[in-house]
Design a protein around this motif. Structure first.
Motif, mmCIF file in Angstrom:
data_model
loop_
_atom_site.group_PDB
_atom_site.id
_atom_site.type_symbol
_atom_site.label_atom_id
_atom_site.label_comp_id
_atom_site.label_asym_id
_atom_site.label_seq_id
_atom_site.Cartn_x
_atom_site.Cartn_y
_atom_site.Cartn_z
ATOM 1 N N HIS A 130 -76.555 35.738 -23.505
ATOM 2 C CA HIS A 130 -77.807 35.253 -24.082
ATOM 3 C C HIS A 130 -78.820 36.386 -24.222
ATOM 4 O O HIS A 130 -79.590 36.426 -25.197
ATOM 5 C CB HIS A 130 -78.377 34.142 -23.207
ATOM 6 N N ARG A 131 -78.812 37.314 -23.277
ATOM 7 C CA ARG A 131 -79.735 38.447 -23.351
ATOM 8 C C ARG A 131 -79.420 39.322 -24.561
ATOM 9 O O ARG A 131 -80.327 39.791 -25.259
ATOM 10 C CB ARG A 131 -79.644 39.277 -22.066
ATOM 11 N N ARG A 132 -78.128 39.516 -24.817
ATOM 12 C CA ARG A 132 -77.728 40.377 -25.936
ATOM 13 C C ARG A 132 -77.881 39.685 -27.287
ATOM 14 O O ARG A 132 -78.204 40.334 -28.280
ATOM 15 C CB ARG A 132 -76.272 40.834 -25.749
ATOM 16 N N PHE A 133 -77.588 38.397 -27.314
ATOM 17 C CA PHE A 133 -77.656 37.644 -28.564
ATOM 18 C C PHE A 133 -78.469 36.370 -28.328
ATOM 19 O O PHE A 133 -77.917 35.266 -28.223
ATOM 20 C CB PHE A 133 -76.244 37.296 -29.060
ATOM 21 N N PRO A 134 -79.779 36.490 -28.244
ATOM 22 C CA PRO A 134 -80.632 35.363 -27.826
ATOM 23 C C PRO A 134 -80.620 34.173 -28.783
ATOM 24 O O PRO A 134 -80.902 33.048 -28.368
ATOM 25 C CB PRO A 134 -82.029 35.991 -27.734
ATOM 26 N N ASP A 135 -80.284 34.390 -30.056
ATOM 27 C CA ASP A 135 -80.292 33.292 -31.021
ATOM 28 C C ASP A 135 -78.922 32.637 -31.176
ATOM 29 O O ASP A 135 -78.791 31.651 -31.906
ATOM 30 C CB ASP A 135 -80.757 33.797 -32.387
ATOM 31 N N ALA A 136 -77.917 33.177 -30.513
ATOM 32 C CA ALA A 136 -76.553 32.675 -30.687
ATOM 33 C C ALA A 136 -76.289 31.474 -29.787
ATOM 34 O O ALA A 136 -76.911 31.319 -28.732
ATOM 35 C CB ALA A 136 -75.546 33.783 -30.392
ATOM 36 N N GLU A 137 -75.358 30.613 -30.210
ATOM 37 C CA GLU A 137 -74.922 29.488 -29.379
ATOM 38 C C GLU A 137 -73.555 29.805 -28.786
ATOM 39 O O GLU A 137 -72.737 30.491 -29.406
ATOM 40 C CB GLU A 137 -74.853 28.199 -30.200
ATOM 41 N N PHE A 138 -73.317 29.324 -27.574
ATOM 42 C CA PHE A 138 -72.035 29.546 -26.919
ATOM 43 C C PHE A 138 -70.979 28.657 -27.570
ATOM 44 O O PHE A 138 -71.196 27.465 -27.776
ATOM 45 C CB PHE A 138 -72.134 29.227 -25.422
ATOM 46 N N ARG A 139 -69.802 29.240 -27.870
ATOM 47 C CA ARG A 139 -68.781 28.474 -28.561
ATOM 48 C C ARG A 139 -67.474 28.351 -27.766
ATOM 49 O O ARG A 139 -66.955 27.272 -27.606
ATOM 50 C CB ARG A 139 -68.476 29.101 -29.938
ATOM 51 N N ILE A 140 -66.916 29.446 -27.292
ATOM 52 C CA ILE A 140 -65.629 29.362 -26.594
ATOM 53 C C ILE A 140 -65.632 30.308 -25.393
ATOM 54 O O ILE A 140 -65.966 31.491 -25.526
ATOM 55 C CB ILE A 140 -64.446 29.735 -27.514
ATOM 56 N N LEU A 141 -65.235 29.784 -24.245
ATOM 57 C CA LEU A 141 -65.006 30.588 -23.047
ATOM 58 C C LEU A 141 -63.513 30.538 -22.744
ATOM 59 O O LEU A 141 -62.941 29.449 -22.625
ATOM 60 C CB LEU A 141 -65.801 30.039 -21.865
ATOM 61 N N SER A 142 -62.874 31.694 -22.638
ATOM 62 C CA SER A 142 -61.424 31.750 -22.400
ATOM 63 C C SER A 142 -61.118 32.634 -21.203
ATOM 64 O O SER A 142 -61.583 33.784 -21.131
ATOM 65 C CB SER A 142 -60.687 32.300 -23.624
ATOM 66 N N LEU A 143 -60.323 32.106 -20.287
ATOM 67 C CA LEU A 143 -59.872 32.895 -19.154
ATOM 68 C C LEU A 143 -58.669 33.749 -19.550
ATOM 69 O O LEU A 143 -57.957 33.432 -20.506
ATOM 70 C CB LEU A 143 -59.483 31.977 -17.992
ATOM 71 N N PRO A 144 -58.419 34.836 -18.815
ATOM 72 C CA PRO A 144 -57.268 35.693 -19.142
ATOM 73 C C PRO A 144 -55.945 34.968 -18.942
ATOM 74 O O PRO A 144 -55.804 34.142 -18.045
ATOM 75 C CB PRO A 144 -57.419 36.866 -18.171
ATOM 76 N N ARG A 145 -54.963 35.303 -19.783
ATOM 77 C CA ARG A 145 -53.632 34.714 -19.655
ATOM 78 C C ARG A 145 -52.728 35.537 -18.745
ATOM 79 O O ARG A 145 -51.690 35.052 -18.290
ATOM 80 C CB ARG A 145 -52.988 34.592 -21.039
#
Length: 363
Positions: free
Chosen positions: A241-256
């Motif tokens: 959020h600090r880097r892209f304050p206007d962006a919305e969160f879309r996908i969180l992926s854990l490592p495979r």
């Protein structure tokens, strides 16, 4: 020459038309999936405050069953979708409370329809078949326009054949095809772009350097430590959020696999892609940022490629564009299914020649 083109058009349509018809039908249904998934909280307003999203993320990722990632709620769909092992998953509301769960994709129609439309239930093999069908569809559109031109004076607009006879169906196929050709071209080109990267690069080449686009779209190979027992997702979201304050969160992926990073995709307001292509990668052990990609500064050809999916899936332009793509999907369904039916079940009967003429021909 036109006779050869007509023969190729008919034979290829008879062989691959059913695949295109099924892709058109399933694609049309998927265009409106947000409207027919009738679950509680599906119409909830999307939450955008960092504190609420971080709290829900921590709650969801601590659920039993080892969640592998989250597709966050969006403005047209108020539920988070969580991936579990072996095709299982669940939906939660935006506070992290479970709404429903499934043990396999067959329990959720939107999931198996998506799998069929993108993979024909056969993974990479299905993708190749769909890609070939897409190239065939491009041939049908171009050859159909050429073949229509010689009969253009007999054009009649009909949504359905006048009669269910072979001549009437062929006339309907020809005239419906020319009407739907622009939308079909858009659907087929954008769909094939997502499967065959070389084809996609040919399409986006006028927008900029292909080499720069391919390099920008390559997945970075960051290495980090093993996944921590309790990753600090709130801190990762706060950094994003600090880097892209206007962006919305879309996908969180854990490592495979061990050493791979945690990936977080965001969507900035100017991005057409519904899940965005702006991405951050975090060390799975420490949460340290390993790298970031701003989709809005990618090369122009790469940005053109990123518009293929939203154009194909009706994710831009609101309801009017979605209606247009619905008409495209229904037209493809009719054209493909009638092509197969007339080719295999309504072929003209060969008339036997008189015996005398046959005897003379044999001499």
């Amino acid at each position: 020459m036109l006779q050869l083109l007509d023969t190729l058009h008919r034979w290829a349509g008879g062989i691959i038309g059913l695949v295109l018809a099924l892709l058109g039908l399933t694609g049309t249904i998927l265009l409106h999936k947000d409207a027919w998934i009738g679950l509680p909280h599906v119409e909830d307003v999307q939450r955008t405050d960092l504190t609420a999203i971080a709290a829900a993320t921590e709650k969801i990722m601590a659920l039993p069953g080892a969640p592998q990632g989250i597709i966050y709620a969006r403005d047209s769909f108020g539920l988070h979708q969580i991936r579990l092992d072996a095709g299982a998953g669940l939906y939660t509301d935006q506070s992290g409370a479970i709404v429903t769960r499934w043990a396999s994709q067959w329990e959720r129609p939107e999931l198996w329809l998506f799998d069929f439309h993108h993979h024909l239930f056969t993974g990479d093999t299905g993708e190749w078949v769909i890609g070939i069908a897409g190239l065939a569809g491009l041939f049908f559109i171009l050859s159909g326009v050429i073949l229509w031109w010689r009969t253009r004076k007999t054009f009649q607009f009909r949504l359905w054949p006048k009669r269910m006879s072979r001549p009437a169906i062929l006339m309907h196929h020809r005239d419906l095809g020319i009407i739907a050709a622009p939308l079909l071209l858009l659907s087929v080109v954008t769909g094939t772009m997502m499967i065959f990267r070389p084809f996609a690069m040919i399409v986006v080449a006028p927008f900029g350097s292909v080499d720069e686009a391919e390099k920008a779209m390559e997945a970075p190979k960051y290495k980090g430590g093993p996944l921590a027992a309790t990753p600090d997702y709130a801190a990762m979201l706060a950094e994003a959020h600090r880097r892209f304050p206007d962006a919305e969160f879309r996908i969180l992926s854990l490592p495979r696999a061990a050493g791979e990073p945690i990936m977080l995709r965001l969507r900035q307001p100017a991005e057409w892609l519904p899940n965005g292509r702006t991405t951050l990668w975090f060390d799975a052990a420490t949460g340290r940022v390993l790298g970031a990609r701003d989709a809005l500064v990618m090369p122009s050809a790469a940005q053109a490629f990123n518009k293929a999916y939203p154009l194909h899936a009706g994710k831009v332009g609101g309801l009017p564009y979605r209606v247009a793509m619905t008409l495209s999907g229904l037209a493809l369904t009719l054209l493909g299914s009638f092509a197969v039916w007339t080719f295999w079940f309504r072929r003209p009967k060969r008339t036997a020649r008189p015996a005398g003429k046959a005897a003379l021909a044999a001499r």
